[in-house]
Design a protein around this motif. Structure first.
Motif, PDB file in Angstrom:
ATOM      1  N   THR A 170      47.145  32.254  44.003  1.00  0.00           N
ATOM      2  CA  THR A 170      46.704  33.132  42.638  1.00  0.00           C
ATOM      3  C   THR A 170      46.228  32.078  41.683  1.00  0.00           C
ATOM      4  O   THR A 170      46.438  32.425  40.723  1.00  0.00           O
ATOM      5  CB  THR A 170      47.943  33.758  42.258  1.00  0.00           C
ATOM      6  OG1 THR A 170      49.064  32.820  42.130  1.00  0.00           O
ATOM      7  CG2 THR A 170      48.339  34.971  43.275  1.00  0.00           C
ATOM      8  N   GLY A 171      45.244  30.988  42.377  1.00  0.00           N
ATOM      9  CA  GLY A 171      44.643  30.236  41.161  1.00  0.00           C
ATOM     10  C   GLY A 171      43.363  30.752  40.750  1.00  0.00           C
ATOM     11  O   GLY A 171      43.224  31.757  41.003  1.00  0.00           O
ATOM     12  N   GLY A 172      42.560  30.057  39.970  1.00  0.00           N
ATOM     13  CA  GLY A 172      41.444  30.339  39.500  1.00  0.00           C
ATOM     14  C   GLY A 172      40.550  31.379  40.266  1.00  0.00           C
ATOM     15  O   GLY A 172      40.206  32.452  40.115  1.00  0.00           O
ATOM     16  N   VAL A 173      39.943  30.541  41.439  1.00  0.00           N
ATOM     17  CA  VAL A 173      38.960  31.026  42.381  1.00  0.00           C
ATOM     18  C   VAL A 173      39.560  32.390  42.884  1.00  0.00           C
ATOM     19  O   VAL A 173      39.005  33.474  42.963  1.00  0.00           O
ATOM     20  CB  VAL A 173      38.550  30.023  43.296  1.00  0.00           C
ATOM     21  CG1 VAL A 173      37.413  30.453  44.211  1.00  0.00           C
ATOM     22  CG2 VAL A 173      37.753  28.882  42.578  1.00  0.00           C
ATOM     23  N   SER A 174      40.806  32.202  43.316  1.00  0.00           N
ATOM     24  CA  SER A 174      41.383  33.331  44.008  1.00  0.00           C
ATOM     25  C   SER A 174      41.487  34.359  43.379  1.00  0.00           C
ATOM     26  O   SER A 174      41.341  35.766  43.644  1.00  0.00           O
ATOM     27  CB  SER A 174      42.797  33.067  44.718  1.00  0.00           C
ATOM     28  OG  SER A 174      42.411  32.095  45.526  1.00  0.00           O
ATOM     29  N   ILE A 175      41.896  34.670  42.105  1.00  0.00           N
ATOM     30  CA  ILE A 175      41.951  35.950  41.092  1.00  0.00           C
ATOM     31  C   ILE A 175      40.602  36.249  41.003  1.00  0.00           C
ATOM     32  O   ILE A 175      40.526  37.539  40.536  1.00  0.00           O
ATOM     33  CB  ILE A 175      42.829  35.442  40.103  1.00  0.00           C
ATOM     34  CG1 ILE A 175      44.329  34.933  40.161  1.00  0.00           C
ATOM     35  CG2 ILE A 175      42.724  36.321  38.603  1.00  0.00           C
ATOM     36  CD1 ILE A 175      45.015  36.244  41.002  1.00  0.00           C
ATOM     37  N   PHE A 176      39.692  35.445  40.568  1.00  0.00           N
ATOM     38  CA  PHE A 176      38.535  35.894  40.496  1.00  0.00           C
ATOM     39  C   PHE A 176      37.733  36.662  41.497  1.00  0.00           C
ATOM     40  O   PHE A 176      37.339  37.701  41.440  1.00  0.00           O
ATOM     41  CB  PHE A 176      37.259  34.757  40.024  1.00  0.00           C
ATOM     42  CG  PHE A 176      37.026  34.508  38.717  1.00  0.00           C
ATOM     43  CD1 PHE A 176      36.597  35.427  37.694  1.00  0.00           C
ATOM     44  CD2 PHE A 176      37.520  33.085  38.003  1.00  0.00           C
ATOM     45  CE1 PHE A 176      36.528  35.118  36.316  1.00  0.00           C
ATOM     46  CE2 PHE A 176      37.621  32.908  36.801  1.00  0.00           C
ATOM     47  CZ  PHE A 176      36.968  33.665  35.744  1.00  0.00           C
ATOM     48  N   ALA A 177      38.186  36.206  42.805  1.00  0.00           N
ATOM     49  CA  ALA A 177      37.528  36.871  43.767  1.00  0.00           C
ATOM     50  C   ALA A 177      38.273  37.981  44.132  1.00  0.00           C
ATOM     51  O   ALA A 177      37.774  39.185  44.492  1.00  0.00           O
ATOM     52  CB  ALA A 177      38.245  35.930  45.193  1.00  0.00           C
ATOM     53  N   LEU A 178      39.593  38.398  43.818  1.00  0.00           N
ATOM     54  CA  LEU A 178      40.494  39.747  43.783  1.00  0.00           C
ATOM     55  C   LEU A 178      39.484  40.480  42.706  1.00  0.00           C
ATOM     56  O   LEU A 178      39.235  41.542  43.222  1.00  0.00           O
ATOM     57  CB  LEU A 178      41.715  39.482  43.257  1.00  0.00           C
ATOM     58  CG  LEU A 178      42.489  40.584  42.648  1.00  0.00           C
ATOM     59  CD1 LEU A 178      42.701  41.456  43.788  1.00  0.00           C
ATOM     60  CD2 LEU A 178      44.127  40.258  42.282  1.00  0.00           C
ATOM     61  N   LEU A 179      39.376  40.130  41.453  1.00  0.00           N
ATOM     62  CA  LEU A 179      38.601  40.948  40.503  1.00  0.00           C
ATOM     63  C   LEU A 179      37.297  41.290  40.956  1.00  0.00           C
ATOM     64  O   LEU A 179      36.762  42.552  40.918  1.00  0.00           O
ATOM     65  CB  LEU A 179      38.420  40.006  39.387  1.00  0.00           C
ATOM     66  CG  LEU A 179      39.878  39.753  38.464  1.00  0.00           C
ATOM     67  CD1 LEU A 179      39.209  39.143  37.293  1.00  0.00           C
ATOM     68  CD2 LEU A 179      40.737  41.047  38.148  1.00  0.00           C
ATOM     69  N   ILE A 180      36.521  40.661  41.559  1.00  0.00           N
ATOM     70  CA  ILE A 180      35.096  41.019  42.169  1.00  0.00           C
ATOM     71  C   ILE A 180      35.178  41.698  43.492  1.00  0.00           C
ATOM     72  O   ILE A 180      34.378  42.731  43.568  1.00  0.00           O
ATOM     73  CB  ILE A 180      34.362  39.423  42.416  1.00  0.00           C
ATOM     74  CG1 ILE A 180      34.187  38.643  41.270  1.00  0.00           C
ATOM     75  CG2 ILE A 180      33.062  39.955  43.057  1.00  0.00           C
ATOM     76  CD1 ILE A 180      33.708  37.201  41.395  1.00  0.00           C
TER      77      ILE A 180
END
Length: 339
Positions: A170-180
Motif C-alpha cells: 500500500t505504498g505510493g505506486v501501489s495505491i496509485f495503481a489501485l486508483l487507476i
C-alpha cells in the motif's frame, strides 16, 4: 533560499538544512520554479543512504515536486509566470520509447540535483503543468509514483475493464495503481501485511485483499479469488521476495510489470511457468513527459485524488524520509514548503 543537503557522510542523520543563494535569472530556455511541495519515494531513501551508490557528497535529494513558475527565460514558449508545474523525473525523456540517453539524467541523483530546495531552475522541456483538480501537495506525488503506475498500467500492460489487477502493498505506486485500476473498471486485489491497511484499500475500491503474513502462499490465494483463471496484470514491487508468487498468481498471457525490489534483488525464477503461461515480464522505471501529461488529463477527467499519508513541514524533511523508512505509511508522504 533554504536547501536540504546530505553532507559529510551518507545517511538520513547527515542531512542538513542550509542557506544558499536563490537563482537569479533563468537561461533563455529555462524556467525558475518556486517549490511549494515535494514527496518522498523509496528511491529517495536509497539515494540518501547511497545504497546503489549514487555519487559524491554533498547531494540535494528528492525527485518529485510541485511549484509555481516565477520567472521565464527569453525563449520560453511553453510556460508563463504563474503556471503550476512539476519538474520531470527524467528531464531528457519527452516522448517515445525509453533509451539510454533518456535515462542519463534523473533528478535527485548523481546526474542532477534534487528538488528539496525552495527554488529550482529547469529547461522548459523538462516540466509539465498538472491538473487544476490538484493542490501542490497532491501534485507533488505524481512525477515518480503516479507516473510509474500510469505508464505500467496504461502504456505497457494495457489494463482493460474487468481485468484482474493485483497490486502489492500500500505504498505510493501501489495505491496509485489501485486508483487507476478502479478508474479503468478493473477488479483489484491488494496485498499487505496489515489488516488495517487492507481495510483502507477496500474503502478505496479494492475488490479483494490478501494478508501475505497470514497467507504466505498468496499467489495461490489470488488464483482462487479469480476463480482459477489467474490475474491479468500484476504490479510487482517486491522483486526477488515476491516474483514467484506473482508468476503463480498470473493468468495465461498475463503482464507482470516490475517496478521495485523491496523484497530482494535476486531470485530463481519459475521458468516453466513463465513460458508455459506465455507471461510478459517488463521492468518499469517512471515514464516520459507525454505520459505524465496523459496522466494529468485522466486525473482532470475522472477526478482522481492522490492518497496522502502524512504531511511534514520543510524543516522536518529528514523525518519524512524516516517515516518512509519505517514502512508505516499508506500512500504518499509529502513535504510542504509553505508550512
Amino acid at each position: 533560499m533554504r536547501v536540504w543537503e546530505v553532507q559529510d557522510a551518507w545517511g538520513i542523520d547527515n542531512m542538513r538544512l542550509v542557506e544558499k543563494d536563490t537563482p537569479n535569472e533563468p537561461g533563455p530556455d529555462e524556467i525558475l520554479i518556486k517549490v511549494h511541495a515535494a514527496s518522498v519515494n523509496y528511491r529517495d531513501l536509497v539515494t540518501v543512504e547511497n545504497k546503489t551508490p549514487f555519487g559524491a557528497l554533498p547531494q540535494i535529494p528528492l525527485s518529485d515536486a510541485a511549484g509555481e513558475v516565477v520567472k521565464v527565460g527569453s525563449n520560453v514558449d511553453r510556460f508563463a509566470v504563474g503556471d503550476r508545474v512539476c519538474p520531470s523525473f527524467f528531464p531528457k525523456w519527452q516522448d517515445g520509447p525509453v533509451s539510454k540517453a533518456d535515462r542519463s539524467v534523473s533528478l535527485g541523483s548523481a546526474s542532477a540535483a534534487g528538488v528539496l530546495q525552495e527554488y529550482v531552475t529547469v529547461h522548459q522541456d523538462a516540466a509539465s503543468r498538472f491538473s487544476d483538480n490538484l493542490s501542490y501537495q497532491e501534485a507533488a506525488t505524481l512525477p515518480c509514483a503516479g507516473l510509474t503506475a500510469w505508464r505500467a498500467l496504461s502504456a505497457e500492460a494495457k489494463l482493460q475493464k474487468d481485468d484482474w489487477l493485483l497490486v502489492q502493498g500500500t505504498g505510493g505506486v501501489s495505491i496509485f495503481a489501485l486508483l487507476i485500476g478502479k478508474m479503468v473498471g478493473a477488479r483489484v486485489i491488494v496485498t499487505s501485511s496489515s489488516d488495517e491497511k487492507l481495510e483502507r484499500a477496500v474503502q478505496l475500491g479494492a475488490d479483494a485483499t490478501i494478508n501475505y503474513k497470514k497467507t504466505p502462499d498468496w499467489g495461490k490465494e489470488a488464483l482462487e479469488i479469480t476463480g482459477g483463471s489467474g490475474v491479468d496484470v500484476i504490479v510487482e514491487v517486491g522483486g526477488g521476495g515476491t516474483i514467484n508468487q506473482s508468476i503463480g498468481a498470473a493468468a495465461v498471457g498475463a503482464r507482470v510489470v516490475i517496478i521495485g525490489v523491496l523484497g530482494g534483488r535476486s531470485q530463481e525464477l519459475l521458468m516453466p511457468a513463465i513460458f508455459g503461461k506465455n507471461l510478459s515480464l517488463q521492468g518499469i522505471s517512471v515514464g516520459n513527459r507525454q505520459q505524465f501529461e496523459d496522466l494529468n488529463a485522466a486525473i482532470s477527467k475522472n477526478g482522481i485524488k492522490p492518497v496522502i499519508d502524512e504531511v511534514f513541514p520543510f524543516e522536518k524533511a529528514d523525518d519524512a524520509i524516516r517515516h518512509l523508512e519505517s514502512g508505516k505509511h499508506f500512500g504518499k508522504i509529502v513535504i510542504d514548503f509553505d508550512q
